[in-house]
Scaffold this motif. Structure first.
Motif, short mmCIF file in Angstrom:
data_model
loop_
_atom_site.label_atom_id
_atom_site.label_comp_id
_atom_site.label_asym_id
_atom_site.label_seq_id
_atom_site.Cartn_x
_atom_site.Cartn_y
_atom_site.Cartn_z
N ASN A 232 0.82 -1.22 0.00
CA ASN A 232 0.00 0.00 0.00
C ASN A 232 0.86 1.26 0.00
O ASN A 232 0.56 2.24 0.68
CB ASN A 232 -0.95 0.00 1.20
CG ASN A 232 -1.79 -1.25 1.28
OD1 ASN A 232 -2.32 -1.72 0.29
ND2 ASN A 232 -1.90 -1.81 2.48
N GLN A 233 1.92 1.26 -0.77
CA GLN A 233 2.91 2.33 -0.78
C GLN A 233 2.32 3.60 -1.39
O GLN A 233 1.86 3.61 -2.53
CB GLN A 233 4.12 1.87 -1.58
CG GLN A 233 5.27 2.85 -1.65
CD GLN A 233 6.40 2.30 -2.51
OE1 GLN A 233 6.31 1.19 -3.04
NE2 GLN A 233 7.46 3.07 -2.65
N SER A 234 2.33 4.68 -0.64
CA SER A 234 1.83 5.95 -1.13
C SER A 234 3.00 6.83 -1.58
O SER A 234 4.15 6.58 -1.22
CB SER A 234 1.02 6.66 -0.05
OG SER A 234 1.83 6.93 1.08
N ASN A 257 -1.50 4.26 -3.79
CA ASN A 257 -1.28 2.84 -3.54
C ASN A 257 -0.53 2.23 -4.72
O ASN A 257 -1.04 2.21 -5.84
CB ASN A 257 -2.61 2.12 -3.32
CG ASN A 257 -2.44 0.73 -2.73
OD1 ASN A 257 -1.55 0.00 -3.12
ND2 ASN A 257 -3.30 0.38 -1.79
N ALA A 258 0.67 1.72 -4.46
CA ALA A 258 1.52 1.19 -5.53
C ALA A 258 1.35 -0.30 -5.78
O ALA A 258 2.08 -0.87 -6.58
CB ALA A 258 2.99 1.48 -5.22
N ASN A 259 0.39 -0.95 -5.11
CA ASN A 259 0.29 -2.41 -5.25
C ASN A 259 0.21 -2.85 -6.70
O ASN A 259 0.91 -3.78 -7.13
CB ASN A 259 -0.94 -2.92 -4.48
CG ASN A 259 -0.78 -2.81 -2.98
OD1 ASN A 259 0.33 -2.73 -2.47
ND2 ASN A 259 -1.89 -2.80 -2.26
N PHE A 260 -0.65 -2.19 -7.49
CA PHE A 260 -0.82 -2.61 -8.87
C PHE A 260 0.20 -1.96 -9.80
O PHE A 260 0.29 -2.33 -10.98
CB PHE A 260 -2.25 -2.37 -9.33
CG PHE A 260 -3.20 -3.41 -8.78
CD1 PHE A 260 -3.32 -4.64 -9.40
CD2 PHE A 260 -3.91 -3.18 -7.62
CE1 PHE A 260 -4.17 -5.61 -8.90
CE2 PHE A 260 -4.76 -4.13 -7.10
CZ PHE A 260 -4.89 -5.37 -7.73
N ALA A 261 0.96 -1.01 -9.29
CA ALA A 261 2.15 -0.57 -10.04
C ALA A 261 3.19 -1.68 -10.00
O ALA A 261 3.82 -2.00 -11.02
CB ALA A 261 2.70 0.72 -9.43
N TRP A 262 3.36 -2.30 -8.84
CA TRP A 262 4.31 -3.41 -8.72
C TRP A 262 3.84 -4.61 -9.55
O TRP A 262 4.65 -5.28 -10.19
CB TRP A 262 4.47 -3.82 -7.26
CG TRP A 262 5.28 -2.84 -6.46
CD1 TRP A 262 4.84 -2.04 -5.45
CD2 TRP A 262 6.67 -2.55 -6.64
NE1 TRP A 262 5.88 -1.26 -4.98
CE2 TRP A 262 7.01 -1.56 -5.69
CE3 TRP A 262 7.66 -3.02 -7.49
CZ2 TRP A 262 8.30 -1.04 -5.57
CZ3 TRP A 262 8.94 -2.50 -7.39
CH2 TRP A 262 9.25 -1.52 -6.43
#
Length: 462
Positions: A232-234, A257-262
């Protein structure tokens, strides 16, 4: 062992100092047994420390010995070895550490024990992933000696070293496995470099730099991609700049939220026959937030998602929530690195929430038999050589089609699809049980009539 330095150094600085000392001892041992080598810097520095040399004059003696013995740099490291200020480290603390490292039977095992302690240091598993989780990842990915493995948030290098260990365990040549890692944290990269050095391994490490913002391997794709990123990286998108880039074929991830960037980075970095594994919070598998649910649907529709393994809470230090392991592949058609089953348009969901065992307060692990069951299920579904045919198991696993996933708004959380097994009963079959109950009821009728007759007789005598 870190307690000896707890008053003088911060926990991460203490850990780094101890690991550097272990590496110095490792290099000294190698130089001592190398009859043809002409380099004895590590051996000289180690002997100086062992004989109670300059460190007795204060902290700088230890730092200088480590720097001289390790030449100021560590193989694989993109950053220079810079030890913390050791002025406040007392003589007896240094003596204790040196004796403790010297007494260790195998410096590599001692180094691994130090890494185990990092679970109490970082937050959210920032650069540490427990060994049971790394083993699960690699057993599912099954890297081979002629492949390249990449970790975009490599931390201490656990995934990459585990891949090397897997190749060796399967009679391969681990030195032929190409290893790549990047991390945004300088200390993590240095820890990884120390880790590779003490295990006599070579890796291509890059950073410190954010992989999402500055991919240091921009033109490379890999056979295996593994990642345990911060959840959940902001603030990952640099004020929206990164969200406008060309790297999001399944849709721009939300800024907060970077989850789907990863997830998209993992898929983008896989070769045409590559595969990937990514750890995400379980909520990512069923969230209804627009941007995330749309990306999840696109991953399903493009058929790059192979499956999801739902895992219990307590596996990752400082992460209280349950987690899920997402499996990706560029091609589900039969080929050497996949298996004999064509699983195009199909997805495997495994509910492994009950697979963990408690190892200490607040910490759980996935034991070997559970990891083997998960890996065997995925291998059977793929049609890997030597595996039994795959079958759905109620309460454990289910294979679904793309249409079935779409009917649930692309919810891929296994526990929402894998039905619990029917309740087990010790009762006989229904017809047999009905006959038994009938006989029992007829017997009660007979007893009732007998008691009624006896009561009438008694009343007649009054």
């Amino acid at each position: 062992m870190l307690d000896a330095l707890s008053e003088a150094l911060a926990p991460q600085d203490a850990l780094l100092t101890v690991m550097a000392l272990i590496l110095l001892r490792y290099k000294a041992d190698r130089e001592r047994t190398d009859e043809w080598g002409d380099d004895a810097r590590a051996l000289d520095a180690w002997d100086t420390l062992r004989n109670g040399g300059r460190w007795r004059e204060g902290g700088p003696g230890l730092a200088e010995a480590l720097d001289r013995g390790l030449r100021g740099r560590v193989r694989n490291s993109p950053v220079r070895l810079e030890l913390p200020n050791l002025w406040n480290v007392r003589d007896r603390e240094v003596a204790f550490l040196i004796d403790w490292v010297a007494a260790a039977g195998d410096p590599t095992e001692l180094f691994d024990a130090c890494l185990d302690q990092t679970q109490t240091l970082g937050k959210g598993g920032y650069y540490y992933t427990p060994s049971d989780v790394t083993r699960l990842f690699i057993s599912l990915m099954e890297p081979a000696e002629d492949e390249a493995v990449y970790d975009p948030v490599c931390g201490s290098g656990g995934f990459l070293l585990r891949a090397r260990e897997h190749v060796a365990a399967h009679d391969g040549r681990p030195e032929e496995l190409a290893l790549y890692g990047q991390d945004t944290n300088r200390t993590a990269l240095l820890t990884a470099a120390l880790n590779f050095s003490v295990h006599d391994a070579v890796a291509h490490l890059a950073g410190p730099a954010s992989t999402l913002a500055d991919d240091r391997f921009p033109d490379l794709t890999f056979d295996v991609v593994v990642a345990n990123p911060p959840f959940n990286q902001s603030g990952w998108d640099e004020h929206g700049i990164l969200r406008e880039g060309p790297f999001w074929p399944y849709g721009p991830p939300p800024a907060g939220n970077a989850n789907f960037a990863w997830a998209q980075h993992v898929v983008r970095k896989m070769s045409p026959t590559g595969r990937g594994a990514l750890l995400l919070p379980t909520g990512a598998a069923s969230t209804v937030k627009d941007a995330e649910s749309q990306i999840r649907a696109a991953l399903v529709n493009d058929d790059v998602l192979s499956g999801v393994v739902e895992l219990p809470a307590g596996l990752i230090p400082h992460v209280r929530n349950p987690v899920s392991l997402w499996l990706f592949t560029k091609s589900k058609r039969p080929h050497r690195k996949w298996g004999r089953n064509d699983r195009s348009g199909q997805f495997l969901l495994i509910d492994a929430r009950g697979s963990a065992t408690n190892v200490k307060r607040g910490r759980r692990a996935v034991p070997g038999e559970a990891r083997e069951r998960i890996a065997a299920t995925f291998a059977a579904w793929r049609g890997a050589p030597g595996r039994a045919p795959y079958e759905d198991v109620p309460g454990w696993c289910r294979s679904l089609s793309r249409d079935e996933i779409a009917e649930t708004d692309y919810d891929v959380l296994p526990s929402h699809h894998v039905a619990a097994p029917p309740a087990q009963s010790d009762l006989p079959d229904a017809p047999e049980r009905a006959a038994e109950l009938t006989d029992e009821l007829l017997g009660l009728f007979e007893t009732s009539r007998r008691l009624e007759d006896e009561l009438r007789d008694l009343l007649g005598q009054l």
